[in-house]
Design an enzyme around this catalytic site. Structure first.
Site, mmCIF file in Angstrom:
data_model
loop_
_atom_site.group_PDB
_atom_site.id
_atom_site.type_symbol
_atom_site.label_atom_id
_atom_site.label_comp_id
_atom_site.label_asym_id
_atom_site.label_seq_id
_atom_site.Cartn_x
_atom_site.Cartn_y
_atom_site.Cartn_z
ATOM 1 N N LYS A 114 1.109 4.357 -2.788
ATOM 2 C CA LYS A 114 0.765 5.730 -2.435
ATOM 3 C C LYS A 114 1.968 6.659 -2.569
ATOM 4 O O LYS A 114 1.823 7.840 -2.895
ATOM 5 C CB LYS A 114 0.194 5.778 -1.022
ATOM 6 C CG LYS A 114 -1.228 5.246 -0.916
ATOM 7 C CD LYS A 114 -2.210 6.053 -1.733
ATOM 8 C CE LYS A 114 -3.649 5.656 -1.467
ATOM 9 N NZ LYS A 114 -4.623 6.470 -2.231
ATOM 10 N N TYR A 118 0.833 -1.210 0.000
ATOM 11 C CA TYR A 118 0.000 0.000 0.000
ATOM 12 C C TYR A 118 0.862 1.253 0.000
ATOM 13 O O TYR A 118 0.648 2.178 -0.797
ATOM 14 C CB TYR A 118 -0.911 -0.013 1.228
ATOM 15 C CG TYR A 118 -1.730 1.246 1.414
ATOM 16 C CD1 TYR A 118 -2.859 1.468 0.651
ATOM 17 C CD2 TYR A 118 -1.371 2.198 2.368
ATOM 18 C CE1 TYR A 118 -3.623 2.608 0.819
ATOM 19 C CE2 TYR A 118 -2.117 3.335 2.554
ATOM 20 C CZ TYR A 118 -3.252 3.546 1.777
ATOM 21 O OH TYR A 118 -3.997 4.695 1.945
ATOM 22 N N ILE A 141 -8.641 7.003 8.277
ATOM 23 C CA ILE A 141 -9.917 7.696 8.103
ATOM 24 C C ILE A 141 -10.987 6.973 8.907
ATOM 25 O O ILE A 141 -11.066 5.741 8.921
ATOM 26 C CB ILE A 141 -10.310 7.748 6.611
ATOM 27 C CG1 ILE A 141 -9.183 8.388 5.789
ATOM 28 C CG2 ILE A 141 -11.601 8.534 6.423
ATOM 29 C CD1 ILE A 141 -9.415 8.347 4.293
#
Length: 226
Positions: free
Chosen positions: A149, A145, A177
């Site tokens: 990113k 990941y 989040i």
């Protein structure tokens, strides 16, 4: 955002839905593009474009052309489409790296490339990408990941340099989040320290606004209540 045409990818997700609703409430016309089929019907102010694999350049281009056919222009592109996978390097699979690269980086690349000719025609063209604080310092299990990113971060910087004076390009780098999926996956976490979709949407829409005309190439961390 009054009277702007805003394209939002990944708008079926928790963050995308909030950004789309906020943009509409601020007076924008919105086109939402997603891999799934949203059950919300299109309206004169909101175009639903579903069933699109944005990691495929041809499908991304077709989706953008559908927006142009409907609204005639694009002022803002917000690249939210993406995915997360927790997997250690030692016990993981190369396919996970390929999947994260495809869903997080290629989606933003393909959609941006397709939208650039139209954004340049706008008097206030904007691209806002979603990076990740975890890509600045990757922890255990974050390799696939974080690498994808980090690619989004460098895409943002390179595009900002290429489009300087024509289109601003920035990225928002959230910490965790506060979504129902994250609460389910991390039930023992302190949710109060997470950043809410609404807080994150405020930063995204600021970078998409006229007020941010002097900001480009920025990677903006949004950490919540650390």
């Amino acid at each position: 955002m009054q009277k702007k045409v805003v394209v939002i990818t990944g708008a079926a997700g928790a963050l995308g839905r909030v950004v789309a609703d906020r943009a509409l409430n601020d007076g924008a016309t919105v086109a939402v593009i997603d891999h799934g089929h949203n059950d919300i019907s299109s309206t004169p102010q909101r175009l639903q474009v579903g069933g699109v694999d944005l990691s495929d350049a041809a499908q991304a281009s077709k989706a953008i052309e559908d927006v142009i056919a409907q609204f005639g222009r694009i002022d803002v592109l917000i690249n939210i489409a993406g995915a997360f996978k927790f997997e250690t390097i030692a016990d993981g699979d190369t396919k996970s790296w390929e999947t994260m690269h495809r869903l997080n980086l290629l989606t933003a690349l393909n959609t941006s490339r397709a939208a650039i000719p139209h954004l340049i025609k706008s008097s206030a063209g904007r691209i806002v990408n979603i990076g990740a604080i975890g890509a600045l310092e990757a922890g255990s299990g974050m390799g696939p990941y974080a690498a994808s990113k980090a690619g989004v971060h460098k895409l943002t910087e390179a595009l900002a340099a290429e489009l300087k004076g024509k289109v601003t390009v920035n990225a928002v780098l959230p910490s965790t989040i506060d979504t129902s999926a994250n609460r389910r996956d991390m039930p023992n976490a302190d949710f109060a320290k997470w950043v809410s979709p609404d807080e994150l949407a405020s930063v995204i829409l600021f970078l998409a606004s006229d007020a941010a005309s002097a900001v480009t190439g920025a990677l903006v961390p949004v950490r919540g209540r650390v």
